[in-house]
Design a protein around this motif. Sequence first.
Motif, mmCIF file in Angstrom:
data_model
loop_
_atom_site.group_PDB
_atom_site.id
_atom_site.type_symbol
_atom_site.label_atom_id
_atom_site.label_comp_id
_atom_site.label_asym_id
_atom_site.label_seq_id
_atom_site.Cartn_x
_atom_site.Cartn_y
_atom_site.Cartn_z
ATOM 1 N N ILE A 1 0.900 4.086 -2.784
ATOM 2 C CA ILE A 1 0.414 5.573 -2.385
ATOM 3 C C ILE A 1 1.497 6.274 -3.095
ATOM 4 O O ILE A 1 1.253 7.276 -3.826
ATOM 5 C CB ILE A 1 0.277 5.736 -1.026
ATOM 6 C CG1 ILE A 1 -0.735 5.221 -0.407
ATOM 7 C CG2 ILE A 1 0.520 7.231 -0.471
ATOM 8 C CD1 ILE A 1 -0.778 4.956 1.067
ATOM 9 N N GLN A 2 2.970 5.793 -2.937
ATOM 10 C CA GLN A 2 3.933 6.599 -3.390
ATOM 11 C C GLN A 2 3.904 6.889 -5.064
ATOM 12 O O GLN A 2 4.012 7.683 -5.414
ATOM 13 C CB GLN A 2 5.332 5.611 -3.331
ATOM 14 C CG GLN A 2 6.611 6.502 -3.777
ATOM 15 C CD GLN A 2 7.007 7.220 -2.543
ATOM 16 O OE1 GLN A 2 6.843 6.817 -1.221
ATOM 17 N NE2 GLN A 2 7.511 8.540 -2.814
ATOM 18 N N VAL B 1 1.353 11.011 4.420
ATOM 19 C CA VAL B 1 1.282 9.764 5.038
ATOM 20 C C VAL B 1 2.423 9.403 5.892
ATOM 21 O O VAL B 1 3.530 9.970 5.657
ATOM 22 C CB VAL B 1 1.252 8.689 3.785
ATOM 23 C CG1 VAL B 1 2.355 8.613 2.835
ATOM 24 C CG2 VAL B 1 1.012 7.153 4.565
ATOM 25 N N LEU C 1 -4.259 8.820 5.992
ATOM 26 C CA LEU C 1 -3.809 9.754 4.989
ATOM 27 C C LEU C 1 -4.486 11.262 5.636
ATOM 28 O O LEU C 1 -5.483 11.256 5.965
ATOM 29 C CB LEU C 1 -4.172 9.594 3.708
ATOM 30 C CG LEU C 1 -3.842 8.189 3.097
ATOM 31 C CD1 LEU C 1 -4.574 8.060 1.822
ATOM 32 C CD2 LEU C 1 -2.105 8.113 3.019
ATOM 33 N N TYR D 1 0.785 6.530 -6.953
ATOM 34 C CA TYR D 1 -0.323 6.860 -7.444
ATOM 35 C C TYR D 1 -0.689 8.310 -7.057
ATOM 36 O O TYR D 1 -1.521 9.100 -7.592
ATOM 37 C CB TYR D 1 -1.592 6.110 -7.546
ATOM 38 C CG TYR D 1 -1.441 4.669 -8.354
ATOM 39 C CD1 TYR D 1 -1.433 4.851 -9.654
ATOM 40 C CD2 TYR D 1 -0.915 3.417 -7.647
ATOM 41 C CE1 TYR D 1 -1.165 3.660 -10.445
ATOM 42 C CE2 TYR D 1 -1.133 2.374 -8.504
ATOM 43 C CZ TYR D 1 -1.022 2.340 -9.942
ATOM 44 O OH TYR D 1 -0.746 1.185 -10.772
ATOM 45 N N LEU D 2 -0.506 8.603 -5.569
ATOM 46 C CA LEU D 2 -1.181 9.718 -5.064
ATOM 47 C C LEU D 2 -0.124 10.739 -5.109
ATOM 48 O O LEU D 2 1.076 10.314 -4.975
ATOM 49 C CB LEU D 2 -1.550 9.247 -3.604
ATOM 50 C CG LEU D 2 -2.747 8.475 -3.604
ATOM 51 C CD1 LEU D 2 -3.108 8.187 -1.964
ATOM 52 C CD2 LEU D 2 -3.847 8.890 -4.269
ATOM 53 N N MET E 1 0.776 -1.121 0.066
ATOM 54 C CA MET E 1 -0.125 -0.037 -0.072
ATOM 55 C C MET E 1 0.981 1.133 -0.084
ATOM 56 O O MET E 1 0.563 2.257 -0.726
ATOM 57 C CB MET E 1 -0.943 0.092 1.212
ATOM 58 C CG MET E 1 -1.917 1.091 1.145
ATOM 59 S SD MET E 1 -3.260 1.324 2.489
ATOM 60 C CE MET E 1 -4.447 0.032 1.561
ATOM 61 N N ILE F 1 -5.836 1.683 -4.711
ATOM 62 C CA ILE F 1 -4.991 2.899 -4.518
ATOM 63 C C ILE F 1 -5.071 3.724 -5.788
ATOM 64 O O ILE F 1 -5.388 5.035 -5.927
ATOM 65 C CB ILE F 1 -3.619 2.756 -4.252
ATOM 66 C CG1 ILE F 1 -3.535 2.285 -2.469
ATOM 67 C CG2 ILE F 1 -2.860 4.198 -4.042
ATOM 68 C CD1 ILE F 1 -4.202 2.925 -1.657
ATOM 69 N N TRP G 1 -9.506 11.238 -6.556
ATOM 70 C CA TRP G 1 -8.796 12.516 -6.055
ATOM 71 C C TRP G 1 -8.819 13.427 -7.158
ATOM 72 O O TRP G 1 -9.091 14.498 -6.982
ATOM 73 C CB TRP G 1 -7.402 12.195 -5.574
ATOM 74 C CG TRP G 1 -6.512 13.280 -5.163
ATOM 75 C CD1 TRP G 1 -5.526 13.539 -5.849
ATOM 76 C CD2 TRP G 1 -6.886 14.255 -4.237
ATOM 77 N NE1 TRP G 1 -5.063 14.922 -5.542
ATOM 78 C CE2 TRP G 1 -6.065 15.383 -4.305
ATOM 79 C CE3 TRP G 1 -7.520 14.382 -3.215
ATOM 80 C CZ2 TRP G 1 -5.875 16.401 -3.339
ATOM 81 C CZ3 TRP G 1 -7.606 15.545 -2.032
ATOM 82 C CH2 TRP G 1 -6.425 16.460 -2.336
ATOM 83 N N ALA H 1 -6.778 7.498 -6.522
ATOM 84 C CA ALA H 1 -6.081 8.629 -7.254
ATOM 85 C C ALA H 1 -7.004 9.213 -8.176
ATOM 86 O O ALA H 1 -6.994 10.527 -8.369
ATOM 87 C CB ALA H 1 -4.742 8.157 -7.826
#
Lengths: 492, 492
Positions: free
Chosen positions: B402-403, B412, B423, B405-406, B398, B478, B485, B482
Amino acid sequence: MRIPLDHTSDVPLYRQIENYLRQNIRSGSLAAETRLPATRELAQELGVSRITVNNAYAELESDGLIYTVEGSGTYVAPPLALSTPLVDDTAVTYPLWQQELTTGGGDDPELGVVARPSSRPHPHLIAFTGVGDPHQFPVDDFFKVLKQIIREKGVTALAYGNMSGGYPTLRETVAHVLASQGIQANPAHILITSGSQQALALVCQVLLQPGDAILVEKPTYNFALELFRSLKLKIVGIPLDEHGMQVEMLEYLLQKYHPRLIYTIPNFQNPSGMCLSGARRRQLVTLADQYNVPVLEDDFAGDLRYNGRSLPAIKALSPPGQVIYIGTFSKILMPGLRIGFLVAEGPVFSRLVTAKRVHDLATSALMQHALERYVTVGRYQAHLRRSCRLYRQRRDAMLAAIQRYLPAEIQVIPPQGGLFIWLRLPENKSSLELLVLARAEGVDFAPGARFFPDFAEGDPYLRLNFATQTPEAIAEGIRRLAIAWQRLGDSR
Amino acid sequence: MRIPLDHTSDVPLYRQIENYLRQNIRSGSLAAETRLPATRELAQELGVSRITVNNAYAELESDGLIYTVEGSGTYVAPPLALSTPLVDDTAVTYPLWQQELTTGGGDDPELGVVARPSSRPHPHLIAFTGVGDPHQFPVDDFFKVLKQIIREKGVTALAYGNMSGGYPTLRETVAHVLASQGIQANPAHILITSGSQQALALVCQVLLQPGDAILVEKPTYNFALELFRSLKLKIVGIPLDEHGMQVEMLEYLLQKYHPRLIYTIPNFQNPSGMCLSGARRRQLVTLADQYNVPVLEDDFAGDLRYNGRSLPAIKALSPPGQVIYIGTFSKILMPGLRIGFLVAEGPVFSRLVTAKRVHDLATSALMQHALERYVTVGRYQAHLRRSCRLYRQRRDAMLAAIQRYLPAEIQVIPPQGGLFIWLRLPENKSSLELLVLARAEGVDFAPGARFFPDFAEGDPYLRLNFATQTPEAIAEGIRRLAIAWQRLGDSR
């Protein structure tokens, strides 16, 4: 292994580890044969050198507290002394906030007199206590269902249960069972609880504050009283007669104490066995409505009627939302289910659902599934018929034995159903003292004190459960009770 | 069948019976195909003539609400309409005491925004919610044990459970499991509860009154907050950072609000995933002792550490009786067990035992027996190792996703264990609004509002559970987050 280490302390780290393990082994919380982590493991985990851990282990081993098996690992040695030493609380001083707790706290008057183990326990005690007869529980059928559920639902049977009132299908089943008993309840107004005791607790939680007054029958269910005491409620009792709560006194008490809740067990009341008459039910409803006081109707055994006319539930006589009705499967099926339910309409229902969620999230999913599968209206009614036939015989057997063995000065009012016969001893006789002698003779019962807001008031009474023993055992038990009664007289 | 009859009423008795049954059938509480009592039966039970009942049945039959099968009996007819009509509460006026309830009552801010079912539910929703991964539950082994218990104990497995703390053997097992984790607990100080949620509720019940202040981490466990709200406690929050509760602020808050309890989740905190540092643990202990405030240590997932050093339990650092420790088997084994425990020393312990008894008498005997049989230190540690290995991979998956896609503007802090990644969205972004878009994209998470005493303060945060999904599903989830988001940004 999470061992508290103080790197700033003067006590060397290996000593800190050693002392910590020593404590745990001595106290028994590290059991014999428990495998300790390998030194490398523990060193890494605690962020200390491996030598440090080796030192600690060496000290413990030399004291015979642990031992090493080559190539296997290090283990806690069997205790040299016998068992885990019981904790000596007197040796410790606790924080101030705890010392405040020691005062008060409604302690059981029986602890001193009776709860103490009898000096010579009788080999064949006949216990007129407990609830239904465990041998009547449909255990095998129920476990068949339990296995089905396990097979079918697999892991979901062990997930969290439904958190918003209980499983819809189970709530429908409950509604149908109630309807078959003439009690109208919409599934949307039924909340599944962990036994009826939790239903009681939730209603108090939602409706009452410490110091509020609650009206109860006198005598009433002992665990309800214990709950009310623990919530610091002001408990106001209304006396009973053979027609149940003396509703004639209700208005006076409503005016005097402004209770926030009326708690009643209208059918085969626990412990008295009495039923609230139809006329009084209507009076109760009128007054509760007029004085705007909610009624909590605990119908723990309303179905167990052996003769006489059945009476409408108070809920059925009341305007919507006035009465919260509590029921359970414990008495008729199995206590171990720990599944009960309540029926409530109006805004209070969602409050009760929330209270249930915050108290224990949800009732066992497995048990809810199994009960829902097991209970059908037909099965329930069949089980009910069997129970009634059986318990009726036992009630009659006990009444006959009382007639035969006990003197007339001990008063009894024959109940029309339920599980209990309620006896009243002559003035200045104590059921607690009788109980000590009775147990010595080999018969057990529930002394009256625990069923009264004021313990002393209950001392002349005792409650006999006739449902759990065979007619033969009942006769023998009452005979023994008569002997104990004799000895009580002689002892004066 | 208990039908309320008013013999004084002008409404003829057969009508009263008819109307009552009609109501029950219409409302659905008398289910289709339910067998009605034979007229003779019912007449006798209600104390009316058989003709009266016949008339009532005849009326209902002519209206098609019931039907008779020759030689079999009378049954409720299948409903003409579809299903049970949902109750329309607005149509009814409830008693005054209920109308007072409608005000207040900490309602969930998400109800309006999110709880409403999504307009087009996603076919393959990836849920970053819940607790442990159900597929890791040792279900088969556990059910084997369950069957053993059933075979061996038979009916006693369904009797009431032990009412004074739980089964001694289970309490010893808990003590040994705790000891293997470096937490010292004497079985005599362990209380078995119906899940750790009940342990929370009991502690509040014993130590707190409505209006009392309670200190909690901000954010904290949502069901704890819901409990505190429902008990009308004054909730005072201490902010967290990557080292857990900012204990530096504690003394100020202790002086200002005089809290009666400090509630903390020191390990892999829910929802933030943070651990309270060793130094802060010692500060906390010192201050709690100095200000005479009990500490409630909720160690729901302390064993699930994937890297870094394990830290001592607060209880292990405190003087005896200062800390009440809560644990559970739900997270590591199965939530459906509904078995948790607390460890408390001193006078408070017996108070907690009483509170447990009055709240639900006892925890399922069957489940206690089964758990006691199933859990051994070795088995527990093996299961723990498996879980840690698995959940660690998922955490890393995860964090990597996150690294990838977000955007960096979403903050985080990598947790060292537990179940959750926390988050933080940039200021003025709402996780509740994001959740609506996320669900449309096929990913679910827990919005931050529910974890804060003040809902609004939590809106920029969201909690992701990494333990319940495979690395592949995590990456995909994730990625969808994104996209959501993105859409949230576009929508501004």
